[in-house]
Design an enzyme around this catalytic site. Sequence first.
Site, PDB file in Angstrom:
ATOM      1  N   SER A   1       0.788  -1.239   0.000  1.00  0.00           N
ATOM      2  CA  SER A   1       0.000   0.000   0.000  1.00  0.00           C
ATOM      3  C   SER A   1       0.820   1.289   0.000  1.00  0.00           C
ATOM      4  O   SER A   1       0.252   2.360  -0.189  1.00  0.00           O
ATOM      5  CB  SER A   1      -0.935   0.014   1.209  1.00  0.00           C
ATOM      6  OG  SER A   1      -1.977  -0.901   0.993  1.00  0.00           O
TER       7      SER A   1
ATOM      8  N   LYS B   1       0.373   3.438  -2.926  1.00  0.00           N
ATOM      9  CA  LYS B   1      -0.806   4.303  -3.077  1.00  0.00           C
ATOM     10  C   LYS B   1      -0.434   5.788  -3.024  1.00  0.00           C
ATOM     11  O   LYS B   1      -1.142   6.635  -3.567  1.00  0.00           O
ATOM     12  CB  LYS B   1      -1.847   3.949  -2.005  1.00  0.00           C
ATOM     13  CG  LYS B   1      -2.408   2.525  -2.191  1.00  0.00           C
ATOM     14  CD  LYS B   1      -3.248   2.053  -1.012  1.00  0.00           C
ATOM     15  CE  LYS B   1      -3.729   0.607  -1.222  1.00  0.00           C
ATOM     16  NZ  LYS B   1      -4.429   0.053  -0.055  1.00  0.00           N
TER      17      LYS B   1
ATOM     18  N   TYR C   1      -3.936  -2.747 -10.155  1.00  0.00           N
ATOM     19  CA  TYR C   1      -3.777  -2.450  -8.721  1.00  0.00           C
ATOM     20  C   TYR C   1      -2.821  -3.441  -8.049  1.00  0.00           C
ATOM     21  O   TYR C   1      -1.937  -3.054  -7.278  1.00  0.00           O
ATOM     22  CB  TYR C   1      -5.167  -2.460  -8.063  1.00  0.00           C
ATOM     23  CG  TYR C   1      -5.132  -2.474  -6.556  1.00  0.00           C
ATOM     24  CD1 TYR C   1      -4.734  -1.335  -5.843  1.00  0.00           C
ATOM     25  CD2 TYR C   1      -5.472  -3.614  -5.835  1.00  0.00           C
ATOM     26  CE1 TYR C   1      -4.695  -1.354  -4.448  1.00  0.00           C
ATOM     27  CE2 TYR C   1      -5.435  -3.630  -4.453  1.00  0.00           C
ATOM     28  CZ  TYR C   1      -5.043  -2.506  -3.766  1.00  0.00           C
ATOM     29  OH  TYR C   1      -4.988  -2.523  -2.396  1.00  0.00           O
TER      30      TYR C   1
ATOM     31  N   TYR D   1      -4.633   3.602   7.944  1.00  0.00           N
ATOM     32  CA  TYR D   1      -6.019   3.101   8.089  1.00  0.00           C
ATOM     33  C   TYR D   1      -6.581   3.463   9.463  1.00  0.00           C
ATOM     34  O   TYR D   1      -6.416   4.599   9.898  1.00  0.00           O
ATOM     35  CB  TYR D   1      -6.081   1.577   7.838  1.00  0.00           C
ATOM     36  CG  TYR D   1      -5.105   1.132   6.788  1.00  0.00           C
ATOM     37  CD1 TYR D   1      -5.306   1.511   5.466  1.00  0.00           C
ATOM     38  CD2 TYR D   1      -3.965   0.404   7.095  1.00  0.00           C
ATOM     39  CE1 TYR D   1      -4.404   1.156   4.483  1.00  0.00           C
ATOM     40  CE2 TYR D   1      -3.052   0.050   6.112  1.00  0.00           C
ATOM     41  CZ  TYR D   1      -3.284   0.427   4.826  1.00  0.00           C
ATOM     42  OH  TYR D   1      -2.389   0.077   3.860  1.00  0.00           O
TER      43      TYR D   1
ATOM     44  N   VAL E   1       1.180  -3.837   3.798  1.00  0.00           N
ATOM     45  CA  VAL E   1       1.157  -5.148   4.473  1.00  0.00           C
ATOM     46  C   VAL E   1       2.411  -5.981   4.223  1.00  0.00           C
ATOM     47  O   VAL E   1       2.561  -7.052   4.802  1.00  0.00           O
ATOM     48  CB  VAL E   1      -0.091  -6.013   4.136  1.00  0.00           C
ATOM     49  CG1 VAL E   1      -1.332  -5.486   4.804  1.00  0.00           C
ATOM     50  CG2 VAL E   1      -0.266  -6.197   2.657  1.00  0.00           C
TER      51      VAL E   1
HETATM   52  N1  GLN Z   1      -2.338  -5.343  -1.997  1.00  0.00           N
HETATM   53  C1  GLN Z   1      -2.855  -5.312  -0.663  1.00  0.00           C
HETATM   54  C2  GLN Z   1      -4.346  -5.594  -0.679  1.00  0.00           C
HETATM   55  O1  GLN Z   1      -4.971  -5.205  -1.586  1.00  0.00           O
HETATM   56  C3  GLN Z   1      -2.557  -3.961  -0.068  1.00  0.00           C
HETATM   57  C4  GLN Z   1      -3.015  -3.842   1.354  1.00  0.00           C
HETATM   58  C5  GLN Z   1      -2.076  -3.114   2.243  1.00  0.00           C
HETATM   59  O2  GLN Z   1      -0.879  -2.985   2.010  1.00  0.00           O
HETATM   60  N2  GLN Z   1      -2.611  -2.659   3.351  1.00  0.00           N
HETATM   61  O3  GLN Z   1      -4.912  -6.202   0.196  1.00  0.00           O
END
Ligand code: GLN
Length: 306
Positions: free
Chosen positions: A61, A64, A188, A240, A258
């Site tokens: 993420s 992003k 994505y 988050y 993650v």
């Molecule tokens: N690619 C992961 C997902 O879509 C990204 C989530 C994350 O890094 N929090 O679940």
Amino acid sequence: MQDFLDGLVLTLSAETARGKVADYIPQLAHVDPKQFGIAVCTPDGQLYSAGHANTPFSIQSISKVFTLTIALGKMGDGIWKHVGREPSGDPFNSIVQLEHESGKPRNPFINAGAIAVVDAIMMGHEPKETLAEILNFVRFIAQDNSICFDHKVAASEMEHRDRNASLAHFMKAFGRLRHDVDKVLGTYFHQCAIAMNCEQLARAGLFLVSDGIDKATNTRVVSAQRARRINSLMMMCGHYDGSGEFAYRVGLPGKSGVGGGILAIAPGKGSIAVWSPGLDALGNSYLGTRALEQLVQKTGWSVFGH
Ligand code: GLN
């Protein structure tokens, strides 16, 4: 700085509580939780690093931040028609707010928001063209053409896409996505599967340290106003439903993934990338957060002072 980072690696490597590696993406479940790396890049491009700072990991993420930057470059404030800019207070993969808010994700850093952003930047292009654009941008801000996608991670996410596919189909049902759901998801997942090490990631964050200018190469990447806005979104939404806790403990704009990485920006001071694969209950790097907490205590780099 170098002595501090070396000391930090020594203390944290003795730690037994390290959180839990993400296993809902099977390809990430194999990563050794004992690894820890950190890199700090100062405004002039000087790098300090320690531990596994040269080991590539899945940025997940953290990507992003980069796709939001691209989207703002392409459509400016038009992106805010597709995604909001309020903290969600919900987990990264939550669907609950989408129903109440007619399919418009709260912010660009939760999964639904990032899916909406990548759909917006696709603008009728094939996934591979959009992916080339994303990778080129990341290589440019990191000043490193060796950065690549980890196709195994992307394939693993595509295979286990049910949750993200639900978010995407739900948004599409509200008329929020313009492209085929699997094409959007494939794009994505590849953006999330970019592999970088701490040194590359810290270098990539440099443009957010000095009002949009990469001072190491004297290149303006975004306007000062845009850099300030991206940083404030990272502060409010980058972790988050753990964003409040991260602001309380670290007090820096930050974005987690993650894969166990965190990119944190200390405006005017430095860009910091930390990586430790074990996550806390909210999906943010357990030791990575602790390391940043210690770094701001030592340096006084929190935007709120000492
Ligand atoms: N690619 C992961 C997902 O879509 C990204 C989530 C994350 O890094 N929090 O679940």
